[in-house]
Design a protein around this motif. Structure first.
Motif, PDB file in Angstrom:
ATOM      1  N   LEU A 166       0.837  -1.197   0.000  1.00 54.96           N
ATOM      2  CA  LEU A 166       0.000   0.000   0.000  1.00 54.96           C
ATOM      3  C   LEU A 166       0.876   1.252   0.000  1.00 54.96           C
ATOM      4  CD1 LEU A 166      -2.840   1.207   0.164  1.00 54.96           C
ATOM      5  CD2 LEU A 166      -2.610   1.192   2.655  1.00 54.96           C
ATOM      6  N   GLY A 167       1.948   1.214   0.806  1.00 54.12           N
ATOM      7  CA  GLY A 167       2.860   2.348   0.857  1.00 54.12           C
ATOM      8  C   GLY A 167       3.520   2.579  -0.486  1.00 54.12           C
ATOM      9  N   LEU A 168       3.873   1.498  -1.142  1.00 53.98           N
ATOM     10  CA  LEU A 168       4.476   1.612  -2.474  1.00 53.98           C
ATOM     11  C   LEU A 168       3.489   2.270  -3.438  1.00 53.98           C
ATOM     12  CD1 LEU A 168       6.866   0.980  -4.324  1.00 53.98           C
ATOM     13  CD2 LEU A 168       5.786  -1.200  -4.839  1.00 53.98           C
ATOM     14  N   ARG A 169       2.208   1.869  -3.313  1.00 58.78           N
ATOM     15  CA  ARG A 169       1.192   2.474  -4.187  1.00 58.78           C
ATOM     16  C   ARG A 169       1.046   3.958  -3.897  1.00 58.78           C
ATOM     17  NH1 ARG A 169      -2.512  -2.519  -3.210  1.00 58.78           N
ATOM     18  NH2 ARG A 169      -1.562  -3.893  -4.727  1.00 58.78           N
ATOM     19  N   PHE A 170       1.044   4.289  -2.610  1.00 58.12           N
ATOM     20  CA  PHE A 170       0.965   5.712  -2.243  1.00 58.12           C
ATOM     21  C   PHE A 170       2.115   6.484  -2.885  1.00 58.12           C
ATOM     22  CE2 PHE A 170      -1.447   5.154   2.042  1.00 58.12           C
ATOM     23  CZ  PHE A 170      -2.640   5.093   1.346  1.00 58.12           C
ATOM     24  N   ARG A 171       3.321   5.942  -2.704  1.00 57.56           N
ATOM     25  CA  ARG A 171       4.482   6.665  -3.232  1.00 57.56           C
ATOM     26  C   ARG A 171       4.420   6.723  -4.754  1.00 57.56           C
ATOM     27  NH1 ARG A 171       9.388   3.971  -1.735  1.00 57.56           N
ATOM     28  NH2 ARG A 171       8.219   2.161  -1.048  1.00 57.56           N
ATOM     29  N   SER A 172       3.853   5.677  -5.336  1.00 54.73           N
ATOM     30  CA  SER A 172       3.755   5.645  -6.792  1.00 54.73           C
ATOM     31  C   SER A 172       2.835   6.753  -7.304  1.00 54.73           C
ATOM     32  CB  SER A 172       3.233   4.279  -7.225  1.00 54.73           C
ATOM     33  OG  SER A 172       2.925   4.306  -8.596  1.00 54.73           O
ATOM     34  N   ILE A 173       1.635   6.895  -6.702  1.00 55.35           N
ATOM     35  CA  ILE A 173       0.753   7.962  -7.187  1.00 55.35           C
ATOM     36  C   ILE A 173       1.318   9.325  -6.824  1.00 55.35           C
ATOM     37  CG2 ILE A 173      -1.332   6.528  -7.137  1.00 55.35           C
ATOM     38  CD1 ILE A 173      -2.239   8.180  -4.689  1.00 55.35           C
ATOM     39  N   GLY A 174       2.096   9.367  -5.750  1.00 56.92           N
ATOM     40  CA  GLY A 174       2.710  10.639  -5.383  1.00 56.92           C
ATOM     41  C   GLY A 174       3.783  11.033  -6.374  1.00 56.92           C
ATOM     42  N   HIS A 175       4.460  10.030  -6.889  1.00 56.13           N
ATOM     43  CA  HIS A 175       5.561  10.332  -7.795  1.00 56.13           C
ATOM     44  C   HIS A 175       5.061  10.624  -9.199  1.00 56.13           C
ATOM     45  CE1 HIS A 175       9.789  10.562  -8.405  1.00 56.13           C
ATOM     46  NE2 HIS A 175       9.657   9.955  -9.556  1.00 56.13           N
ATOM     47  N   ASN A 176       4.081   9.852  -9.647  1.00 55.57           N
ATOM     48  CA  ASN A 176       3.584  10.079 -10.994  1.00 55.57           C
ATOM     49  C   ASN A 176       2.209   9.431 -11.144  1.00 55.57           C
ATOM     50  OD1 ASN A 176       3.028  10.092 -13.754  1.00 55.57           O
ATOM     51  ND2 ASN A 176       5.212  10.173 -14.217  1.00 55.57           N
ATOM     52  N   ALA A 177       1.181  10.251 -11.010  1.00 57.04           N
ATOM     53  CA  ALA A 177      -0.182   9.732 -11.003  1.00 57.04           C
ATOM     54  C   ALA A 177      -0.545   9.110 -12.351  1.00 57.04           C
ATOM     55  CB  ALA A 177      -1.160  10.847 -10.640  1.00 57.04           C
ATOM     56  N   VAL A 178      -0.071   9.714 -13.436  1.00 57.53           N
ATOM     57  CA  VAL A 178      -0.443   9.221 -14.760  1.00 57.53           C
ATOM     58  C   VAL A 178       0.161   7.838 -15.013  1.00 57.53           C
ATOM     59  CG1 VAL A 178      -0.295   9.664 -17.221  1.00 57.53           C
ATOM     60  CG2 VAL A 178      -0.688  11.552 -15.645  1.00 57.53           C
ATOM     61  N   ALA A 179       1.450   7.722 -14.710  1.00 57.92           N
ATOM     62  CA  ALA A 179       2.100   6.431 -14.893  1.00 57.92           C
ATOM     63  C   ALA A 179       1.462   5.384 -13.997  1.00 57.92           C
ATOM     64  CB  ALA A 179       3.593   6.554 -14.581  1.00 57.92           C
ATOM     65  N   SER A 180       1.076   5.794 -12.781  1.00 51.68           N
ATOM     66  CA  SER A 180       0.445   4.852 -11.857  1.00 51.68           C
ATOM     67  C   SER A 180      -0.863   4.335 -12.433  1.00 51.68           C
ATOM     68  CB  SER A 180       0.167   5.536 -10.516  1.00 51.68           C
ATOM     69  OG  SER A 180       1.340   6.052  -9.984  1.00 51.68           O
ATOM     70  N   ARG A 181      -1.585   5.222 -13.123  1.00 51.86           N
ATOM     71  CA  ARG A 181      -2.856   4.815 -13.691  1.00 51.86           C
ATOM     72  C   ARG A 181      -2.624   3.739 -14.766  1.00 51.86           C
ATOM     73  NH1 ARG A 181      -5.529   9.968 -14.617  1.00 51.86           N
ATOM     74  NH2 ARG A 181      -5.725   9.959 -12.361  1.00 51.86           N
ATOM     75  N   TYR A 182      -1.562   3.891 -15.501  1.00 49.82           N
ATOM     76  CA  TYR A 182      -1.239   2.866 -16.505  1.00 49.82           C
ATOM     77  C   TYR A 182      -0.804   1.567 -15.848  1.00 49.82           C
ATOM     78  CZ  TYR A 182      -1.828   5.972 -20.417  1.00 49.82           C
ATOM     79  OH  TYR A 182      -2.377   6.795 -21.351  1.00 49.82           O
ATOM     80  N   GLN A 183      -0.371   1.671 -14.596  1.00 55.93           N
ATOM     81  CA  GLN A 183      -0.047   0.464 -13.833  1.00 55.93           C
ATOM     82  C   GLN A 183      -1.303  -0.104 -13.176  1.00 55.93           C
ATOM     83  OE1 GLN A 183       2.869  -1.225 -13.465  1.00 55.93           O
ATOM     84  NE2 GLN A 183       3.609   0.116 -15.103  1.00 55.93           N
ATOM     85  N   GLN A 184      -2.466   0.361 -13.607  1.00 60.16           N
ATOM     86  CA  GLN A 184      -3.749  -0.113 -13.124  1.00 60.16           C
ATOM     87  C   GLN A 184      -3.987   0.188 -11.652  1.00 60.16           C
ATOM     88  OE1 GLN A 184      -4.517  -4.094 -14.297  1.00 60.16           O
ATOM     89  NE2 GLN A 184      -3.719  -3.805 -16.347  1.00 60.16           N
ATOM     90  N   LEU A 185      -3.345   1.224 -11.138  1.00 63.63           N
ATOM     91  CA  LEU A 185      -3.649   1.648  -9.777  1.00 63.63           C
ATOM     92  C   LEU A 185      -4.875   2.548  -9.816  1.00 63.63           C
ATOM     93  CD1 LEU A 185      -0.151   2.532  -8.268  1.00 63.63           C
ATOM     94  CD2 LEU A 185      -1.448   0.416  -8.110  1.00 63.63           C
ATOM     95  N   ASP A 186      -5.765   2.370  -8.837  1.00 67.72           N
ATOM     96  CA  ASP A 186      -6.932   3.234  -8.769  1.00 67.72           C
ATOM     97  C   ASP A 186      -6.536   4.508  -8.018  1.00 67.72           C
ATOM     98  OD1 ASP A 186      -9.314   4.539  -8.288  1.00 67.72           O
ATOM     99  OD2 ASP A 186     -10.440   2.654  -8.243  1.00 67.72           O
ATOM    100  N   VAL A 187      -6.169   5.510  -8.781  1.00 70.44           N
ATOM    101  CA  VAL A 187      -5.606   6.719  -8.176  1.00 70.44           C
ATOM    102  C   VAL A 187      -6.627   7.395  -7.248  1.00 70.44           C
ATOM    103  CG1 VAL A 187      -4.632   8.992  -8.638  1.00 70.44           C
ATOM    104  CG2 VAL A 187      -4.044   7.079 -10.105  1.00 70.44           C
ATOM    105  N   GLY A 188      -7.899   7.393  -7.671  1.00 69.88           N
ATOM    106  CA  GLY A 188      -8.923   8.034  -6.843  1.00 69.88           C
ATOM    107  C   GLY A 188      -9.033   7.394  -5.473  1.00 69.88           C
ATOM    108  N   VAL A 189      -9.146   6.072  -5.443  1.00 65.53           N
ATOM    109  CA  VAL A 189      -9.291   5.370  -4.171  1.00 65.53           C
ATOM    110  C   VAL A 189      -8.050   5.573  -3.306  1.00 65.53           C
ATOM    111  CG1 VAL A 189      -9.414   3.077  -3.125  1.00 65.53           C
ATOM    112  CG2 VAL A 189     -10.921   3.667  -5.021  1.00 65.53           C
ATOM    113  N   LEU A 190      -6.876   5.487  -3.927  1.00 64.08           N
ATOM    114  CA  LEU A 190      -5.641   5.657  -3.160  1.00 64.08           C
ATOM    115  C   LEU A 190      -5.534   7.071  -2.599  1.00 64.08           C
ATOM    116  CD1 LEU A 190      -3.164   3.654  -5.411  1.00 64.08           C
ATOM    117  CD2 LEU A 190      -3.804   3.118  -3.067  1.00 64.08           C
ATOM    118  N   THR A 191      -5.981   8.051  -3.411  1.00 65.82           N
ATOM    119  CA  THR A 191      -5.970   9.436  -2.946  1.00 65.82           C
ATOM    120  C   THR A 191      -6.818   9.579  -1.681  1.00 65.82           C
ATOM    121  OG1 THR A 191      -5.676  10.306  -5.171  1.00 65.82           O
ATOM    122  CG2 THR A 191      -6.645  11.786  -3.559  1.00 65.82           C
ATOM    123  N   VAL A 192      -8.042   9.053  -1.748  1.00 65.10           N
ATOM    124  CA  VAL A 192      -8.928   9.156  -0.596  1.00 65.10           C
ATOM    125  C   VAL A 192      -8.327   8.435   0.602  1.00 65.10           C
ATOM    126  CG1 VAL A 192     -11.205   8.564   0.296  1.00 65.10           C
ATOM    127  CG2 VAL A 192     -10.968   9.405  -2.037  1.00 65.10           C
TER     128      VAL A 192
END
Lengths: 308, 381
Positions: free
Chosen positions: B248-274
């Motif tokens: 989960l922490g890795l996902r957080f750091r991932s969206i923090g570092h680059n939200a667009v790239a994270s989205r291509y990694q199939q991370l749900d940026v909205g849910v992680l943001t909340v």
């Protein structure tokens, strides 16, 4: 609820909108040029303090006003030196700057004016009715029986619109915030433009702070007098789509939210706690934002230092 | 601002259209700023120390200008920090809320969320703690009182941060501004409650009823240091584990570092943001709970002298690292303790602390900006 359509209410709204609008005009230019000034809270607070301090010491309100604008122009330049020339992160510098100003003004107030700071006379912001125009029913009382700052803004706001969208200066400002690297490659001195804009932002924020002391606080400086109005200015600038005319409309709405407390008794009965009215402008800003939603025409380089 | 309208997984074409530099597609300029933040303040200790020395020097100068003696000031400052047991305890008491806020905002900032609303979240934490400790706890079995009060605080703080998160995800409202504005709503909400619904009917002051003894945070021996400090230390460890050792922490750091790239990694940026904002708000709320259950024992107005922004300052200076935040928070606690003692004994105002705390941030931010410029120019040359 009929007191909400009375001239008195809207006249108060326009009066209370003036300081917010003045600061927001400067911030609009700054953000158009790419500088996101979280420190506007601190700039306004230092303007408020400087105005009160100089007015109290010199006995002249005009001297205090001018001194406040001059001091915050210099502070705006220093702020610009950090975020424009040194390319420091704009949010971080803003947070640090606001902390320093809050500390410094509170410290200086207690050390230099231990018995309190009350401006000797606030007649400069007394209402002055314009002959003939103020006789127009309703509108006359709302718009033309106001203080000098409001009249100044009747002139400044259209000038801001004109300069921003119809002059070369305005084009340079917008270029500095929307495609800064391209502008820089084309030979526009982006850093210089941003520095001047920060000086302007400081000047207007300082004057706005001075106006807050006189208009909202009745001439008394208290610690943390600005109390978040700088952040309201930021919000206003952003959801007004960086257009001075919309900024003016939004500022009057904030003024109206501020003025609710004056008509509370008549409109809602006496049992609404004051905290609700203090909260009102912030709730309005949040609501407005939810309604307006995402802005797509933000300056692309907003908040971004020019690394070139 | 990138929260709305995410491309679905199926929309990813066979040859991904991600540009070579995905950051270039990020529309929110501050998205970069956040990913930069972690490296921005990653200055060597000598630089951080130098910034504090300069700032303490200016602080000393201010004290001298207002009529204090150098030797006297240094003596008082030493006794207020490491020079006496009382000073040490005061320092730790002042460190506690600031450290908790710093740890809380670190979670959000690492996930790319500019949570400037710690002040509001800790106000809500105080409300929740008072609700739990003074209203709910009397009808609970004793051992449950404290956990329930703290849990109430965390829920309130998380929900408050959740407002800003939802505004961002659903409506694209910049959390930077919405969290700032929510701070003021929260402060006035406390005022509203202590004057109205939660006012102690037996008191003339605007304050809530006292929390019951079972809901108070226990203290160390006979000192005024409460277990909130221990909670803060546990939070440092847990947040470090979360960010560095969990997916989960890795996902957080991932969206923090680059939200667009994270989205291509199939991370749900909205849910992680909340989620990041909820966790952040909950931890900041513990700071408020600590003040209510360990220091004031009631909900009062103005219990926080701006911990929210000091905590942010700590997080920045610590380069968003929990371990460093502990060190910087101790320094800030010491500065505040010294300033408070100076006010009592030398007569200089305690708000001196804000000057001394704010200056290093500005100085280091400038140094970091110039460094970034040098790197960029070297890259171009």
């Amino acid at each position: 609820m009929h007191s909400l359509v009375e001239a008195f209410f809207w006249a108060s709204a326009v009066g209370l909108a003036a300081p917010i609008l003045l600061a927001a005009l400067g911030e609009t230019f700054a953000q158009r040029a790419g500088v996101f000034t979280i420190g506007i809270e601190g700039l306004m607070l230092s303007g408020a303090f400087a105005a009160a301090a100089v007015s109290v010491s010199s006995g002249s309100l005009v001297v205090g006003f001018v001194a406040a604008a001059a001091i915050t122009a210099a502070l705006g330049g220093m702020y610009g030196a950090a975020v424009v020339l040194c390319r420091a992160d704009q949010v971080v510098v803003g947070i640090g700057f606001n902390l320093v100003v809050l500390g410094a003004t509170s410290l200086l107030r207690r050390q230099l004016f231990p018995t309190g700071m009350t401006v000797p006379d606030t007649s400069l912001v007394d209402r002055r009715a314009i002959p003939l125009l103020s006789d127009i029913p309703w509108l006359g009382r709302v718009l033309f029986d106001q203080n000098l700052l409001v009249y100044a803004l009747y002139v400044l706001t259209p000038i801001a619109v004109y300069v921003l969208f119809r002059t070369r200066t305005g084009l340079l400002v917008r270029a500095a915030g929307d495609g800064a690297e391209a502008a820089s490659a084309k030979g526009i001195r982006v850093l210089r433009v941003r520095m001047w804009v920060m000086v302007l932002n400081g000047t207007l924020a300082g004057a706005a702070g001075a106006a807050l002391v006189l208009i909202n606080s009745g001439g008394v400086f208290v610690d943390n007098l600005v109390d978040g109005r700088g952040y309201l200015v930021l919000a206003l600038t952003m959801f007004a789509r960086w257009h001075p005319a919309w900024v003016a409309v939004g500022a009057v709405l904030f003024g109206a939210a501020d003025a609710l407390q004056f008509v509370a008794q008549a409109s809602f009965g006496g049992d609404v706690p004051t905290a609700v009215f203090l909260m009102a402008p912030y709730l309005l800003a949040l609501t407005a934002w939810v309604v307006m939603g995402r802005r797509s025409n933000a300056p692309t380089d907003l908040g971004r230092p020019l690394l070139a | 601002m990138t929260g709305s309208n995410p491309p679905t997984v199926t929309a990813v074409p066979e040859t991904p259209e991600t540009p070579e530099t995905p950051e270039a597609t990020t529309t929110d300029p501050r998205r970069r700023a956040v990913s930069r933040l972690a490296t921005l303040f990653d200055r060597p200790w000598p630089a951080i120390t130098a910034a504090f020395v300069v700032s303490l020097g200016i602080g000393l100068l201010l004290v001298v200008l207002t009529g204090g003696g150098v030797a006297e000031t240094v003596d008082v400052a030493a006794r207020a920090t490491v020079g006496s047991q009382q000073g040490l305890i005061d320092t730790l008491v002042y460190t506690t809320p600031r450290l908790l806020v710093a740890i809380g905002v670190i979670v959000a900032l690492r996930a790319g969320q500019f949570n400037l609303g710690a002040e509001g979240q800790l106000q809500l934490g105080a409300i929740g703690a008072a609700l739990g400790g003074a209203f709910l706890a009397p009808s609970l079995p004793g051992p449950l009182a404290l956990p329930v009060a703290v849990a109430m605080a965390m829920v309130c703080g998380a929900l408050w941060a959740g407002i800003a998160a939802l505004m961002k995800v659903l409506r694209g409202c910049d959390e930077l501004i919405s969290t700032l504005l929510l701070n003021f709503v929260a402060v006035y909400l406390v005022q509203l409650l202590v004057q109205g619904a939660m006012k102690d009917p037996d008191s003339t002051f605007n304050q809530s009823r006292r929390v019951i003894a079972d809901a108070e945070l226990p203290r160390f021996g006979f000192t005024r240091l409460h277990y909130g400090f221990t909670i803060a230390l546990v939070c440092v460890l847990l947040v470090w584990l979360l960010l560095e050792r969990t997916s989960l922490g890795l996902r957080f750091r991932s969206i923090g570092h680059n939200a667009v790239a994270s989205r291509y990694q199939q991370l749900d940026v909205g849910v992680l943001t909340v989620l990041a904002m909820l966790i952040s708000g909950a931890i900041c709320a513990v700071a408020g709970a600590g003040e209510t259950l360990g220091v004031q024992f009631r909900l009062i107005q103005g219990f926080s002298s701006g911990f929210g922004f000091e905590g942010l300052a700590i997080a920045f200076l610590a380069a968003l690292r929990p371990g460093r935040a502990l060190v910087i928070a101790l320094v800030f606690g010491g500065i505040f303790s010294a300033a408070t003692r100076l006010q009592q004994e030398v007569g200089v105002t305690a708000s001196l602390a804000y000057v001394v705390e704010g200056l290093p941030i500005v100085l280091l931010a400038c140094a970091a900006g110039l460094q970034a410029l040098r790197v960029k120019r070297r890259g171009l040359a």
